[in-house]
Design a protein around this motif. Structure first.
Motif, short mmCIF file in Angstrom:
data_model
loop_
_atom_site.label_atom_id
_atom_site.label_comp_id
_atom_site.label_asym_id
_atom_site.label_seq_id
_atom_site.Cartn_x
_atom_site.Cartn_y
_atom_site.Cartn_z
N ARG A 18 0.96 -1.37 -0.07
CA ARG A 18 0.06 0.09 0.11
C ARG A 18 0.94 1.07 -0.12
O ARG A 18 0.77 2.24 -0.72
N HIS A 19 1.90 1.14 0.72
CA HIS A 19 2.74 2.27 0.72
C HIS A 19 3.59 2.72 -0.45
O HIS A 19 4.15 3.69 -0.58
N LEU A 20 3.66 1.65 -1.44
CA LEU A 20 4.60 1.79 -2.42
C LEU A 20 3.33 2.46 -3.42
O LEU A 20 3.97 3.26 -4.31
N ALA A 21 2.12 2.33 -3.29
CA ALA A 21 1.25 3.13 -4.06
C ALA A 21 1.14 4.39 -4.03
O ALA A 21 0.71 5.25 -4.66
N ILE A 22 1.31 4.82 -2.49
CA ILE A 22 1.15 6.13 -2.10
C ILE A 22 2.29 6.91 -2.45
O ILE A 22 3.53 6.27 -2.31
N ALA A 23 2.30 7.83 -3.33
CA ALA A 23 3.37 8.67 -3.77
C ALA A 23 4.00 8.08 -4.99
O ALA A 23 5.12 8.37 -5.45
N SER A 24 3.55 6.94 -5.48
CA SER A 24 3.86 6.44 -6.90
C SER A 24 3.63 7.35 -8.09
O SER A 24 4.04 7.03 -9.16
N GLU A 25 2.86 8.19 -8.25
CA GLU A 25 2.57 9.08 -9.08
C GLU A 25 2.11 8.43 -10.32
O GLU A 25 2.38 8.81 -11.55
N GLY A 26 1.18 7.17 -10.19
CA GLY A 26 0.85 6.45 -11.32
C GLY A 26 1.78 5.76 -12.13
O GLY A 26 1.17 5.24 -13.15
N THR A 27 3.02 5.52 -11.43
CA THR A 27 3.85 4.84 -12.28
C THR A 27 3.88 3.40 -12.01
O THR A 27 4.64 2.56 -12.87
N LEU A 28 3.22 2.97 -11.05
CA LEU A 28 3.17 1.35 -10.63
C LEU A 28 1.78 0.97 -11.10
O LEU A 28 1.70 -0.24 -11.52
N GLY A 29 0.66 1.67 -11.32
CA GLY A 29 -0.51 1.28 -11.47
C GLY A 29 -1.61 2.31 -11.20
O GLY A 29 -1.13 3.62 -11.03
#
Ligand code: 2HG
Ligand code: ZN
Length: 461
Positions: A192-203
């Motif tokens: 979850r914490h990777l999705a946060i601040a990922s700026e749409g680059t992971l999914g």
């Protein structure tokens, strides 16, 4: 719509709303940065998670980049589609899905505006405490994708603190339910914490479960005038020692000048070099405490004047002086920096940067303001009328390089709350190590193997 790839998308999802008119491409292809010419291939407005997954699978098969799109209020170019990408707007996915009184959570679709989340929490007698000026236009998905901060971080923390779960359609089209609203979960990496601040680059964040908290206690707002920036952190310490601060925001006379020119009434008869807008919980004790803090600062020459709100309308008026800065500067299309250092390093950092810019770039008007209580400064640079746009951008990029060096020396960050996007991409390595960036690339490769998610943002492919 002659593009064969779009025809195949239409055939795959006949019900999908797909926009291709130039005005729509222009509207959805840019954010608030206004630096890139929007050029998406089309704009898709899916209505369900299944549609989002189908679009991602199609994009992988066709080699099409996807730019996830919320309210597009970002200031780092994270939602810009300038290279024939498909914009995937979450605009139609804006429902409240569930409220749980026991868990104190609200589950929403990602396209819901922040303000509606705040209102819904209030309707349930609770609070979603993350707040900032673009609350009416920004979306919760975008807030999570940039770990947005705002004006009450000093009390409540950033968006990250309030996300109990995220549903993410990864770049390979998998639907992952991350966090699942659990208070405790130590079963390995917290994706979850990777999705946060990922700026749409992971999914693509399609849904979120947000934590809610007790409603805010009554509060008061105070505007302080300060004679020097050295006084800022001392005033912060004096007020924080006596009051429960909810906000501690700073602006210079230059920032106030623009806000007043924009139509707000002047708060004091006389101008002062620096101002602070502070908000604190008010109760019987706080009245005496605020007087004591103010008196102490006055005696030490740390403040020169102050005004305290006597009504909600006055509190809102004082807040306008801080919140209206961005819109009052918008017509200049400023070059923006959004930097952070540890709170304790703020005075030295501010002194060094102000001196550096004054010495090297006296021709540029620099507007300083920000969330000083979080160690976060916004540095807006305005283009002089006589300067050509290209020369201005080149100067600003040199300024950012200098700034990045000072930040590196102070262990700061080149993006505190706006993300890296396109604007800060060249400077990522100034405040994140080569090993960190390599790890980020590895994570991207695992979740987005074909590199279709927000290509070119954060770092190059
Ligand atoms: C704010 O704090 C926003 O008002 C915008 O983060 C900052 O316009 C800016 O540079
Ligand atoms: Zn801000």
């Amino acid at each position: 719509m002659s593009d064969a790839r779009l025809e195949s998308l239409r055939a795959l999802l006949p019900e999908l709303r797909l926009l291709v008119e130039p005005a729509d491409l222009e509207h959805y292809g840019r954010d608030w940065t206004r630096r890139w010419t929007p050029a998406p291939m089309a704009v898709a407005l899916p209505a369900s998670v299944e549609d989002v997954q189908a679009i991602v699978c199609w994009a992988n098969a066709k080699g099409v980049g996807i730019v996830p799109s919320g309210g597009r209020t970002g200031l780092s170019g994270g939602a810009v589609a300038a290279n024939g990408e498909l914009v995937l707007s979450l605009e139609r996915m804006h429902k409240v899905l569930a409220f749980d009184a026991v868990d104190r959570t609200l589950t929403v679709q990602a396209g819901i505006p922040l303000q509606r989340v705040q209102e819904t929490a209030r309707e349930h007698g609770l609070q979603y405490p993350v707040d900032f000026a673009s609350r009416g236009s920004c979306s919760i998905g975008g807030n999570i994708a940039t770990n947005a901060g705002g004006i009450r971080v000093v009390r409540y923390g950033n968006t990250r603190e309030w996300v109990a779960g995220v549903k993410l359609v990864t770049g390979s089209g998998e639907l992952m339910e991350l966090g699942r609203g659990l208070v405790k979960d130590s079963s390995g990496y917290d994706l979850r914490h990777l999705a946060i601040a990922s700026e749409g680059t992971l999914g693509i964040i399609v849904e979120a479960t947000l934590k809610l908290t007790d409603p805010p206690s009554p509060s008061n707002v105070m505007l302080l005038a300060l004679p020097s920036f050295e006084a800022l952190m001392q005033v912060f310490a004096a007020f924080r020692a006596r009051l429960q601060l909810q906000a501690f925001e700073f602006l210079t006379d230059v920032a106030l000048k623009h806000v007043l020119a924009h139509g707000e009434p002047p708060p004091f008869e006389q101008a002062h070099p620096y101002y602070v807008v502070t908000e604190f919980a008010s109760d019987e004790a706080s009245e005496a405490e605020v007087l004591a803090a103010f008196g102490q600062c006055l005696e030490q020459g740390l403040v020169s004047d102050g005004v305290i709100s006597a009504s909600d309308a006055q509190a809102a008026q004082l807040w306008r002086l801080r919140e209206a800065i961005t819109e009052s500067l918008a017509r200049y299309v400023p070059y923006k920096n959004d930097v952070s250092v540890r709170i304790s390093a703020m005075p030295a950092f501010l002194a060094e940067t102000q001196a550096l810019l004054g010495r090297e770039y006296p021709q540029l008007e620099v507007v300083w303001f920000g969330h000083i209580g979080d160690g976060n400064l916004h540095i807006n640079i305005l283009k002089p009328d006589a300067m050509a746009q290209d020369a201005f951008v080149a100067d600003c990029e040199r300024v950012t390089k200098l700034l990045a060096q000072v930040l590196e020396a102070h262990g700061g960050s080149i993006s505190a709350e706006h993300g890296i996007g396109l604007v800060k991409k060249p400077y990522l390595s100034c405040t994140r190590s080569a090993a960190e960036i390599a790890a980020m690339r590895g994570i991207k490769a695992a979740l987005d193997p074909n590199g279709i998610m927000n290509p070119g943002k954060l770092f190059d492919a």
